[in-house]
Design a protein around this motif. Structure first.
Motif, PDB file in Angstrom:
ATOM      1  N   LYS A  24       0.870  -1.166   0.000  1.00 13.44           N
ATOM      2  CA  LYS A  24       0.000   0.000   0.000  1.00 13.44           C
ATOM      3  C   LYS A  24       0.914   1.224   0.000  1.00 13.44           C
ATOM      4  N   VAL A  25       1.103   1.784  -1.176  1.00  9.78           N
ATOM      5  CA  VAL A  25       2.060   2.874  -1.353  1.00  9.78           C
ATOM      6  C   VAL A  25       1.545   4.122  -0.642  1.00  9.78           C
ATOM      7  N   ALA A  26       2.274   4.522   0.377  1.00  7.95           N
ATOM      8  CA  ALA A  26       1.918   5.691   1.182  1.00  7.95           C
ATOM      9  C   ALA A  26       2.386   6.968   0.489  1.00  7.95           C
ATOM     10  N   PRO A  27       1.805   8.100   0.866  1.00  8.18           N
ATOM     11  CA  PRO A  27       2.256   9.374   0.285  1.00  8.18           C
ATOM     12  C   PRO A  27       3.763   9.595   0.438  1.00  8.18           C
ATOM     13  N   ASP A  28       4.325   9.192   1.586  1.00  9.71           N
ATOM     14  CA  ASP A  28       5.777   9.341   1.778  1.00  9.71           C
ATOM     15  C   ASP A  28       6.558   8.488   0.784  1.00  9.71           C
ATOM     16  N   ASP A  29       6.055   7.284   0.492  1.00  6.47           N
ATOM     17  CA  ASP A  29       6.695   6.416  -0.509  1.00  6.47           C
ATOM     18  C   ASP A  29       6.659   7.069  -1.883  1.00  6.47           C
ATOM     19  N   ARG A  30       5.504   7.638  -2.218  1.00  4.54           N
ATOM     20  CA  ARG A  30       5.367   8.280  -3.540  1.00  4.54           C
ATOM     21  C   ARG A  30       6.324   9.462  -3.668  1.00  4.54           C
ATOM     22  N   ALA A  31       6.410  10.259  -2.618  1.00  3.29           N
ATOM     23  CA  ALA A  31       7.306  11.421  -2.655  1.00  3.29           C
ATOM     24  C   ALA A  31       8.763  10.975  -2.766  1.00  3.29           C
ATOM     25  N   LEU A  32       9.144   9.965  -1.993  1.00  4.55           N
ATOM     26  CA  LEU A  32      10.517   9.469  -2.048  1.00  4.55           C
ATOM     27  C   LEU A  32      10.816   8.837  -3.402  1.00  4.55           C
ATOM     28  N   ALA A  33       9.854   8.105  -3.942  1.00  9.71           N
ATOM     29  CA  ALA A  33      10.036   7.502  -5.274  1.00  9.71           C
ATOM     30  C   ALA A  33      10.262   8.591  -6.321  1.00  9.71           C
ATOM     31  N   SER A  34       9.490   9.662  -6.230  1.00 11.28           N
ATOM     32  CA  SER A  34       9.645  10.774  -7.179  1.00 11.28           C
ATOM     33  C   SER A  34      11.013  11.433  -7.042  1.00 11.28           C
ATOM     34  N   ASP A  35      11.424  11.703  -5.810  1.00  9.73           N
ATOM     35  CA  ASP A  35      12.739  12.319  -5.580  1.00  9.73           C
ATOM     36  C   ASP A  35      13.872  11.411  -6.061  1.00  9.73           C
ATOM     37  N   THR A  36      13.736  10.128  -5.788  1.00 10.53           N
ATOM     38  CA  THR A  36      14.775   9.169  -6.180  1.00 10.53           C
ATOM     39  C   THR A  36      14.844   9.052  -7.690  1.00 10.53           C
ATOM     40  N   GLU A  37      13.692   9.000  -8.317  1.00 14.31           N
ATOM     41  CA  GLU A  37      13.647   8.925  -9.788  1.00 14.31           C
ATOM     42  C   GLU A  37      14.311  10.151 -10.398  1.00 14.31           C
ATOM     43  N   THR A  38      14.026  11.314  -9.867  1.00 15.01           N
ATOM     44  CA  THR A  38      14.643  12.545 -10.365  1.00 15.01           C
ATOM     45  C   THR A  38      16.162  12.488 -10.200  1.00 15.01           C
ATOM     46  N   GLY A  39      16.610  12.055  -9.037  1.00 14.25           N
ATOM     47  CA  GLY A  39      18.053  11.943  -8.802  1.00 14.25           C
ATOM     48  C   GLY A  39      18.721  10.965  -9.748  1.00 14.25           C
ATOM     49  N   LEU A  40      18.052   9.848 -10.016  1.00  8.77           N
ATOM     50  CA  LEU A  40      18.623   8.864 -10.946  1.00  8.77           C
ATOM     51  C   LEU A  40      18.672   9.414 -12.367  1.00  8.77           C
ATOM     52  N   ARG A  41      17.632  10.152 -12.773  1.00  4.93           N
ATOM     53  CA  ARG A  41      17.620  10.739 -14.121  1.00  4.93           C
ATOM     54  C   ARG A  41      18.720  11.788 -14.277  1.00  4.93           C
ATOM     55  N   GLU A  42      19.002  12.505 -13.198  1.00  2.00           N
ATOM     56  CA  GLU A  42      20.094  13.482 -13.240  1.00  2.00           C
ATOM     57  C   GLU A  42      21.447  12.784 -13.308  1.00  2.00           C
ATOM     58  N   ALA A  43      21.547  11.614 -12.699  1.00  2.00           N
ATOM     59  CA  ALA A  43      22.822  10.887 -12.670  1.00  2.00           C
ATOM     60  C   ALA A  43      23.088  10.150 -13.976  1.00  2.00           C
ATOM     61  N   VAL A  44      22.089   9.437 -14.482  1.00  2.00           N
ATOM     62  CA  VAL A  44      22.278   8.622 -15.692  1.00  2.00           C
ATOM     63  C   VAL A  44      21.247   9.045 -16.729  1.00  2.00           C
ATOM     64  N   GLY A  45      21.747   9.589 -17.813  1.00  2.00           N
ATOM     65  CA  GLY A  45      20.877  10.087 -18.869  1.00  2.00           C
ATOM     66  C   GLY A  45      20.594   9.054 -19.942  1.00  2.00           C
ATOM     67  N   PRO A  46      20.071   9.514 -21.062  1.00  2.00           N
ATOM     68  CA  PRO A  46      19.735   8.622 -22.173  1.00  2.00           C
ATOM     69  C   PRO A  46      20.975   7.906 -22.722  1.00  2.00           C
ATOM     70  N   PRO A  47      20.767   6.751 -23.360  1.00  2.00           N
ATOM     71  CA  PRO A  47      21.905   5.956 -23.860  1.00  2.00           C
ATOM     72  C   PRO A  47      22.852   6.730 -24.766  1.00  2.00           C
TER      73      PRO A  47
END
Length: 150
Positions: A24-47
């Protein structure tokens, strides 16, 4: 099993747990998932961008992605922590990689990865980006809503 496959299995498990309302994905999980996804996209870009970089920069970006995952892991618990822990475990071999020749000295157990290994790791990070984006979009289920068969 290569990193991409390990991450694919993690993603499938997360998607299934969410669909089955086990996670049951809590609001805190969603926020952390969004922040983590953003950080990963900043770290590793398109092929095309990653593959044009020198190997030392590609390795730096992969290490940044591990740092993003580790910081996120430190900020959560439960299923989100378990998922992030699995993601870190899938990418752990990156910690033993080096991009520079040894020049006659010891390497502390590090190895020079192949171009395919860089591509695998970057692909795994991109799959994590996608699943984290999905997790951040999950809408919570009200506690009075039945989640299983009646």
């Amino acid at each position: 099993m290569d990193m991409r496959r390990i991450v694919a299995v993690l993603a499938e498990e997360a998607e299934q747990q969410i669909e089955d309302h086990v996670w049951k994905v809590a609001p805190d999980d969603r926020a952390l998932a969004s922040d983590t996804e953003t950080g990963l996209r900043e770290a590793v870009g398109p092929p095309d961008i990653q593959e044009a970089m020198p190997q030392i920069e590609r390795l730096e970006h992969l290490r940044e992605s591990l740092a993003v995952l580790a910081i996120s892991l430190a900020r959560t618990h439960g299923r989100m922590a378990w998922f992030l822990s699995g993601a870190l475990n899938a990418l752990e071999s990156v910690l033993r990689w080096r991009a520079m020749p040894a020049d006659g000295g010891g390497t502390f157990g590090t190895v020079l990865p192949s171009a395919e290994e860089y591509t695998q790791a970057e692909g795994a990070v991109r799959r994590l980006q996608d699943v984290l984006a999905q997790i951040s979009d999950v809408r919570s289920i009200p506690s009075d809503t039945p989640t299983g068969p009646a």
